[in-house]
Design a protein around this motif. Structure first.
Motif, short mmCIF file in Angstrom:
data_model
loop_
_atom_site.label_atom_id
_atom_site.label_comp_id
_atom_site.label_asym_id
_atom_site.label_seq_id
_atom_site.Cartn_x
_atom_site.Cartn_y
_atom_site.Cartn_z
N SER A 34 31.07 17.34 6.21
CA SER A 34 31.49 15.94 6.28
C SER A 34 31.60 15.31 4.90
CB SER A 34 30.50 15.13 7.12
OG SER A 34 29.27 14.94 6.41
N GLY A 35 30.92 15.92 3.91
CA GLY A 35 30.95 15.39 2.56
C GLY A 35 29.85 14.39 2.27
N ILE B 264 23.18 23.92 12.11
CA ILE B 264 24.31 23.08 12.50
C ILE B 264 24.28 21.76 11.72
CG2 ILE B 264 25.16 21.60 14.38
CD1 ILE B 264 24.66 23.98 16.26
N LEU B 265 23.11 21.15 11.62
CA LEU B 265 23.00 19.88 10.89
C LEU B 265 23.35 20.07 9.41
CD1 LEU B 265 19.75 18.19 12.29
CD2 LEU B 265 22.09 17.33 12.45
N ILE B 266 22.80 21.11 8.81
CA ILE B 266 23.06 21.36 7.39
C ILE B 266 24.55 21.55 7.14
CG2 ILE B 266 22.72 23.03 5.52
CD1 ILE B 266 19.89 23.54 6.81
N GLU B 267 25.18 22.41 7.94
CA GLU B 267 26.60 22.69 7.74
C GLU B 267 27.47 21.47 8.05
OE1 GLU B 267 27.60 26.21 9.89
OE2 GLU B 267 26.27 27.49 8.69
N ALA B 268 27.07 20.69 9.05
CA ALA B 268 27.83 19.48 9.39
C ALA B 268 27.76 18.45 8.27
CB ALA B 268 27.31 18.88 10.69
N PHE B 269 26.58 18.26 7.70
CA PHE B 269 26.44 17.31 6.60
C PHE B 269 27.27 17.73 5.39
CE2 PHE B 269 22.05 16.06 8.37
CZ PHE B 269 22.53 14.89 8.92
N SER C 159 28.11 10.06 9.59
CA SER C 159 29.10 10.95 8.98
C SER C 159 29.43 12.13 9.89
CB SER C 159 28.57 11.48 7.64
OG SER C 159 27.48 12.37 7.84
N ILE C 160 28.53 12.43 10.86
CA ILE C 160 28.76 13.58 11.74
C ILE C 160 28.68 13.22 13.22
CG2 ILE C 160 27.85 15.19 10.03
CD1 ILE C 160 25.26 15.35 11.74
N SER C 161 28.42 11.94 13.54
CA SER C 161 28.20 11.58 14.93
C SER C 161 28.32 10.07 15.12
CB SER C 161 26.80 12.03 15.38
OG SER C 161 25.80 11.28 14.68
N GLN C 162 28.07 9.64 16.35
CA GLN C 162 27.92 8.22 16.65
C GLN C 162 26.44 7.98 16.91
OE1 GLN C 162 30.29 5.65 16.68
NE2 GLN C 162 28.42 4.46 16.79
N PRO C 163 25.70 7.42 15.94
CA PRO C 163 24.26 7.20 16.15
C PRO C 163 24.03 6.12 17.21
CG PRO C 163 24.86 7.03 13.83
CD PRO C 163 26.12 6.99 14.61
N ILE C 164 23.17 6.41 18.17
CA ILE C 164 22.84 5.46 19.23
C ILE C 164 21.33 5.30 19.29
CG2 ILE C 164 22.95 5.00 21.71
CD1 ILE C 164 25.56 6.58 21.80
N VAL C 165 20.85 4.08 19.09
CA VAL C 165 19.41 3.82 19.10
C VAL C 165 18.95 3.61 20.54
CG1 VAL C 165 17.57 2.30 18.28
CG2 VAL C 165 19.55 2.76 16.82
N ILE C 166 17.89 4.30 20.93
CA ILE C 166 17.36 4.20 22.29
C ILE C 166 15.85 3.98 22.25
CG2 ILE C 166 19.12 5.78 23.16
CD1 ILE C 166 16.55 7.76 23.49
#
Length: 274
Positions: free
Chosen positions: A22-23, A14-19, A150-157
């Protein structure tokens, strides 16, 4: 920049295909390997230019960033294999929640991060949960978050909240899908509505609700208040749901945290034995 993926199972793929979709990465920038090489080769057939490495070590040597996308019980074996080839300037990213950053930093000389993705990232949506080790600098964080945004909203926790944030962001789509499925099934059984029609309506409803909660800036409480007229049908149904669901989500959290603690203990034992 080359990005490596060790493990091409469900989430790795999923990560590979999403990246790629997304370009943010081209196929030629990606190096992959898998315990079953044939699986990695099938992925390469779908994305010409993607390089299939023969081993974990080769993937590591060829990559600037390495995502480890394997199950918890396989993780220590992978770490042992890359420990002798990884360099201090490389970035190793775990997507496996029970693996602690401290364990990775004690085993590897490189920069370490933990990023928990979501299946929603496949359609460039949802959140990705980011945690960083002590060797990660500002430029490293920017690089990783530029990739993830590019594929998400990164949230630092904080790492101590790994499980509950994973429940919401990573497990949440499955929980929500079960709710929708049960509702559709009941609608079909009770009213005879066509299954595909009910499914389309429900899916469009979920999409619109998500937009109201994000782009529309409504809170869950505000959304309920906007829809439910006092004494109306929605209010009556909400009362039923509140009654029936009372305590369910506490139990859900107890179950996920219990399994997480079990996995942590197994990983800890595995780490001490090897």
């Amino acid at each position: 920049m080359k990005v490596g993926f060790i493990g091409t199972g469900s989430m790795g793929s999923i990560l590979i295909e999403a990246f790629i979709q997304s370009g943010v990465l081209e196929s030629k920038q990606i190096v992959v390997t898998n315990r079953t090489i044939a699986k990695a080769q099938r992925l390469a057939e779908q994305h010409p230019g993607l390089h299939v490495a023969a081993s974990v070590a080769e993937t590591t040597r060829l990559s600037h960033i390495v995502f480890i996308c394997v199950k918890p019980h396989e993780f220590k074996r992978v770490v042992n294999e890359i420990a002798t080839v990884v360099t201090p300037d490389q970035l190793v990213v775990s997507i496996t929640s029970p693996i602690l950053i401290e364990q990775l930093e004690n085993s590897l000389p490189c920069k370490v991060a933990k990023i928990i993705p979501s299946i929603a990232n496949y359609v460039q949506s949802g959140a990705s949960i980011c945690m960083y080790g002590s060797r990660i600098g500002t430029e490293d964080r920017l690089l990783l978050e530029q990739l993830m945004i590019s594929i998400s909203q990164p949230i630092v926790i904080s790492e101590q909240h790994t499980r509950i944030t994973s429940d919401i962001c990573s497990c949440g789509p499955a929980f929500l899908a079960l709710f929708v499925q049960k509702w559709i099934d009941a609608a079909v059984e009770r009213t005879g509505i066509d299954y595909s029609e009910a499914t389309r309506l429900a899916c469009e409803m979920v999409l619109g609700t998500g937009k109201l909660l994000t782009e529309g800036k409504l809170t869950p409480e505000q959304l309920q208040q906007r829809v439910a007229v006092p004494g109306g049908i929605t209010a009556e149904a909400l009362h039923l749901l509140q009654h029936k669901l009372d305590g369910v989500f506490h139990q859900l959290i107890d179950v996920t945290h219990g399994k997480f603690q079990e996995d942590l203990e197994k990983v800890k034992k595995l780490w001490s034995e090897t």
